[in-house]
Design a protein around this motif. Structure first.
Motif, PDB file in Angstrom:
ATOM      1  N   GLY A 226      12.425  46.244  29.436  1.00 17.48           N
ATOM      2  CA  GLY A 226      11.859  45.018  29.987  1.00 17.48           C
ATOM      3  C   GLY A 226      12.840  43.883  30.163  1.00 17.48           C
ATOM      4  N   PHE A 227      14.149  44.178  30.103  1.00 14.41           N
ATOM      5  CA  PHE A 227      15.149  43.119  30.239  1.00 14.41           C
ATOM      6  C   PHE A 227      16.142  43.470  31.341  1.00 14.41           C
ATOM      7  CE2 PHE A 227      13.577  42.712  25.930  1.00 14.41           C
ATOM      8  CZ  PHE A 227      13.432  41.346  25.784  1.00 14.41           C
ATOM      9  N   GLN A 228      16.685  42.414  31.955  1.00 19.21           N
ATOM     10  CA  GLN A 228      17.714  42.579  32.977  1.00 19.21           C
ATOM     11  C   GLN A 228      18.956  41.794  32.589  1.00 19.21           C
ATOM     12  OE1 GLN A 228      16.112  41.496  36.794  1.00 19.21           O
ATOM     13  NE2 GLN A 228      15.098  43.464  37.090  1.00 19.21           N
ATOM     14  N   ASP A 229      20.081  42.298  33.018  1.00 19.69           N
ATOM     15  CA  ASP A 229      21.352  41.668  32.720  1.00 19.69           C
ATOM     16  C   ASP A 229      21.571  40.481  33.657  1.00 19.69           C
ATOM     17  OD1 ASP A 229      23.868  41.064  31.871  1.00 19.69           O
ATOM     18  OD2 ASP A 229      24.813  42.902  32.579  1.00 19.69           O
ATOM     19  N   SER A 230      21.910  39.331  33.096  1.00 17.94           N
ATOM     20  CA  SER A 230      22.209  38.157  33.919  1.00 17.94           C
ATOM     21  C   SER A 230      23.609  38.231  34.519  1.00 17.94           C
ATOM     22  CB  SER A 230      22.097  36.883  33.077  1.00 17.94           C
ATOM     23  OG  SER A 230      23.141  36.835  32.108  1.00 17.94           O
ATOM     24  N   HIS A 231      24.437  39.152  34.002  1.00 19.38           N
ATOM     25  CA  HIS A 231      25.835  39.285  34.406  1.00 19.38           C
ATOM     26  C   HIS A 231      26.662  38.054  34.030  1.00 19.38           C
ATOM     27  CE1 HIS A 231      25.016  43.039  36.524  1.00 19.38           C
ATOM     28  NE2 HIS A 231      23.936  42.451  37.014  1.00 19.38           N
ATOM     29  N   VAL A 232      26.171  37.323  33.036  1.00 15.86           N
ATOM     30  CA  VAL A 232      26.945  36.230  32.436  1.00 15.86           C
ATOM     31  C   VAL A 232      27.532  36.758  31.133  1.00 15.86           C
ATOM     32  CG1 VAL A 232      26.852  33.930  31.397  1.00 15.86           C
ATOM     33  CG2 VAL A 232      25.522  34.421  33.459  1.00 15.86           C
ATOM     34  N   TYR A 233      28.859  36.706  31.012  1.00 15.92           N
ATOM     35  CA  TYR A 233      29.530  37.237  29.833  1.00 15.92           C
ATOM     36  C   TYR A 233      30.565  36.227  29.337  1.00 15.92           C
ATOM     37  CZ  TYR A 233      27.849  41.490  32.162  1.00 15.92           C
ATOM     38  OH  TYR A 233      27.080  42.420  32.815  1.00 15.92           O
ATOM     39  N   ILE A 234      30.575  35.996  28.026  1.00 13.05           N
ATOM     40  CA  ILE A 234      31.642  35.216  27.412  1.00 13.05           C
ATOM     41  C   ILE A 234      32.577  36.214  26.741  1.00 13.05           C
ATOM     42  CG2 ILE A 234      32.252  33.448  25.734  1.00 13.05           C
ATOM     43  CD1 ILE A 234      28.749  33.497  27.035  1.00 13.05           C
ATOM     44  N   CYS A 235      33.850  36.156  27.084  1.00 12.99           N
ATOM     45  CA  CYS A 235      34.789  37.214  26.695  1.00 12.99           C
ATOM     46  C   CYS A 235      36.048  36.657  26.036  1.00 12.99           C
ATOM     47  CB  CYS A 235      35.227  38.040  27.910  1.00 12.99           C
ATOM     48  SG  CYS A 235      33.884  38.766  28.861  1.00 12.99           S
ATOM     49  N   ARG A 236      36.557  37.399  25.067  1.00 15.37           N
ATOM     50  CA  ARG A 236      37.891  37.155  24.552  1.00 15.37           C
ATOM     51  C   ARG A 236      38.919  37.520  25.627  1.00 15.37           C
ATOM     52  NH1 ARG A 236      38.493  33.789  20.350  1.00 15.37           N
ATOM     53  NH2 ARG A 236      37.543  34.521  18.411  1.00 15.37           N
ATOM     54  N   ARG A 237      40.068  36.885  25.567  1.00 18.18           N
ATOM     55  CA  ARG A 237      41.151  37.224  26.493  1.00 18.18           C
ATOM     56  C   ARG A 237      41.563  38.687  26.329  1.00 18.18           C
ATOM     57  NH1 ARG A 237      44.690  39.072  28.900  1.00 18.18           N
ATOM     58  NH2 ARG A 237      46.259  38.101  30.245  1.00 18.18           N
ATOM     59  N   SER A 238      41.394  39.233  25.135  1.00 22.70           N
ATOM     60  CA  SER A 238      41.793  40.614  24.865  1.00 22.70           C
ATOM     61  C   SER A 238      40.979  41.628  25.652  1.00 22.70           C
ATOM     62  CB  SER A 238      41.674  40.914  23.365  1.00 22.70           C
ATOM     63  OG  SER A 238      40.361  40.648  22.898  1.00 22.70           O
ATOM     64  N   VAL A 239      39.826  41.216  26.207  1.00 24.40           N
ATOM     65  CA  VAL A 239      39.048  42.109  27.063  1.00 24.40           C
ATOM     66  C   VAL A 239      39.893  42.576  28.247  1.00 24.40           C
ATOM     67  CG1 VAL A 239      37.134  42.144  28.727  1.00 24.40           C
ATOM     68  CG2 VAL A 239      36.754  41.307  26.409  1.00 24.40           C
ATOM     69  N   LEU A 240      40.721  41.696  28.761  1.00 22.73           N
ATOM     70  CA  LEU A 240      41.569  42.048  29.904  1.00 22.73           C
ATOM     71  C   LEU A 240      42.598  43.104  29.514  1.00 22.73           C
ATOM     72  CD1 LEU A 240      42.159  38.487  31.384  1.00 22.73           C
ATOM     73  CD2 LEU A 240      40.407  40.164  31.996  1.00 22.73           C
ATOM     74  N   ASP A 241      43.092  43.051  28.272  1.00 25.20           N
ATOM     75  CA  ASP A 241      44.026  44.080  27.811  1.00 25.20           C
ATOM     76  C   ASP A 241      43.349  45.450  27.777  1.00 25.20           C
ATOM     77  OD1 ASP A 241      45.911  42.066  27.451  1.00 25.20           O
ATOM     78  OD2 ASP A 241      45.276  41.703  25.386  1.00 25.20           O
ATOM     79  N   ALA A 242      42.094  45.477  27.310  1.00 26.31           N
ATOM     80  CA  ALA A 242      41.355  46.738  27.266  1.00 26.31           C
ATOM     81  C   ALA A 242      41.102  47.263  28.687  1.00 26.31           C
ATOM     82  CB  ALA A 242      40.030  46.550  26.524  1.00 26.31           C
ATOM     83  N   LEU A 243      40.811  46.370  29.622  1.00 26.79           N
ATOM     84  CA  LEU A 243      40.572  46.794  31.002  1.00 26.79           C
ATOM     85  C   LEU A 243      41.833  47.374  31.637  1.00 26.79           C
ATOM     86  CD1 LEU A 243      38.301  43.918  32.375  1.00 26.79           C
ATOM     87  CD2 LEU A 243      37.645  46.281  31.927  1.00 26.79           C
ATOM     88  N   HIS A 244      42.985  46.861  31.268  1.00 27.81           N
ATOM     89  CA  HIS A 244      44.229  47.415  31.800  1.00 27.81           C
ATOM     90  C   HIS A 244      44.480  48.824  31.246  1.00 27.81           C
ATOM     91  CE1 HIS A 244      46.039  44.396  34.371  1.00 27.81           C
ATOM     92  NE2 HIS A 244      45.640  43.458  33.532  1.00 27.81           N
ATOM     93  N   GLU A 245      44.015  49.092  30.042  1.00 26.18           N
ATOM     94  CA  GLU A 245      44.151  50.439  29.488  1.00 26.18           C
ATOM     95  C   GLU A 245      43.144  51.397  30.112  1.00 26.18           C
ATOM     96  OE1 GLU A 245      44.614  51.096  25.406  1.00 26.18           O
ATOM     97  OE2 GLU A 245      45.679  49.224  24.992  1.00 26.18           O
ATOM     98  N   LYS A 246      42.010  50.877  30.528  1.00 24.39           N
ATOM     99  CA  LYS A 246      40.969  51.693  31.167  1.00 24.39           C
ATOM    100  C   LYS A 246      40.932  51.378  32.668  1.00 24.39           C
ATOM    101  CE  LYS A 246      39.489  53.665  27.418  1.00 24.39           C
ATOM    102  NZ  LYS A 246      39.564  55.136  27.242  1.00 24.39           N
ATOM    103  N   ARG A 247      41.976  51.767  33.356  1.00 26.78           N
ATOM    104  CA  ARG A 247      42.125  51.378  34.758  1.00 26.78           C
ATOM    105  C   ARG A 247      41.124  52.077  35.682  1.00 26.78           C
ATOM    106  NH1 ARG A 247      46.423  48.172  35.162  1.00 26.78           N
ATOM    107  NH2 ARG A 247      46.136  48.128  37.427  1.00 26.78           N
ATOM    108  N   HIS A 248      40.486  53.126  35.210  1.00 25.73           N
ATOM    109  CA  HIS A 248      39.498  53.800  36.041  1.00 25.73           C
ATOM    110  C   HIS A 248      38.145  53.085  36.005  1.00 25.73           C
ATOM    111  CE1 HIS A 248      38.974  55.393  31.974  1.00 25.73           C
ATOM    112  NE2 HIS A 248      37.739  55.727  32.312  1.00 25.73           N
ATOM    113  N   PHE A 249      37.986  52.093  35.122  1.00 26.83           N
ATOM    114  CA  PHE A 249      36.742  51.333  35.090  1.00 26.83           C
ATOM    115  C   PHE A 249      36.698  50.403  36.291  1.00 26.83           C
ATOM    116  CE2 PHE A 249      36.099  51.425  30.166  1.00 26.83           C
ATOM    117  CZ  PHE A 249      35.752  52.766  30.265  1.00 26.83           C
TER     118      PHE A 249
END
Length: 276
Positions: A226-249
């Motif tokens: 019964g819930f939907q994602d607002s697509h609003v996210y508060i993120c640590r800068r380190s999230v970008l480091d993880a995304l660079h390791e998971k380049r297929h995401f």
């Protein structure tokens, strides 16, 4: 010496707001170039006001800016893509990661927040969880709109189908999000996982399965569609480091978040990505 300028430079910015504005393919023909007055999604009027104005005011009211002044400082960047293509948020964040040097708030241009949801409440939740549990992402979900009985589907198409989510109500910790791949699997699998989570488990064995660790940390979980994602996210800068390791995401919601939720209660992944 410019005293006013010096005082601005001494104020350290805590968050950077990253506002995404795409073509708006889901709103064609309003956003297509085939009409008399084509309009990008961010500028579509809502109550005689461009959609993006609501989001900018929401951010400005919180005080996310470069100094003590009340005005936003906007750095407009473009990403070349074809209107027929769809580039995910994870791909965009990797592309612009060099411009994001601090923790950030990720906001879509079409999010119109209710007056009862100030951005400051989400930021405070993020600060609390980051200090107490080492959380690196705070997400915002809202109750999905329930169509009235006998109502016909909207002419723009059916409503978005919400995905099942699992969370701990006491702490507000999100534990599981179904992905499109999960939707194709047998629904009994999710029911089995929930049964394991709700069962009282005593870990006699040396090799405790992941679901047991999950249960010990969060013994009272809830499941809802019964819930939907607002697509609003508060993120640590380190999230970008993880995304660079998971380049297929490519998608933040469908690729990165489900992976991150599993990492929080799987020991091997926690050790591997502890620095993130």
């Amino acid at each position: 010496m410019d005293i006013e300028r010096e005082s601005v430079d001494l104020v350290k910015r805590e968050f950077l707001a990253v506002l995404l504005a795409g073509f708006g393919n889901e709103l064609v023909p309003l956003t297509s170039d085939s009409g008399d007055e084509p309009c990008p999604k961010a500028l579509l009027p809502v109550a005689n006001k461009p959609m993006i104005d609501y989001t900018l005011e929401w951010i400005e009211q919180t005080g996310i800016h470069a100094g003590p002044s009340s005005s936003l400082r906007i750095d407009l960047q473009t990403y070349d893509e074809h209107q027929d293509d769809s580039v995910g948020t994870s791909t965009l964040l990797r592309h612009f990661s060099s411009r994001i040097t601090e923790d950030f708030v990720l906001v879509p241009c079409d999010f119109i927040p209710p007056p009862s949801l100030p951005l400051s409440s989400l930021l405070n939740k993020f600060r609390t969880d980051a200090m107490s549990d080492g959380s690196i992402v705070t997400a915002c979900w809202f109750a999905a709109h329930k169509p009235e009985k006998g109502a016909f589907p909207d002419e723009w198409g059916p409503n978005l189908q919400p995905y099942p989510i699992v969370w701990d109500d006491a702490s507000g910790t999100l534990l599981h999000i179904d992905t499109p791949d999960d939707q194709d699997r047998n629904s009994e699998e999710l029911e089995l996982r929930m049964a394991l989570l709700s069962r009282s488990v005593r870990p006699f064995a040396y090799d405790i399965p992941a679901t047991t660790h999950f249960n010990l940390s969060y013994p009272r979980t809830k499941l809802s569609t019964g819930f939907q994602d607002s697509h609003v996210y508060i993120c640590r800068r380190s999230v970008l480091d993880a995304l660079h390791e998971k380049r297929h995401f490519d998608s933040f919601r469908e690729d990165f978040l489900p992976w991150l939720l599993k990492a929080q209660y799987q020991r091997t992944r926690r050790r591997k990505y502890a620095r993130c």
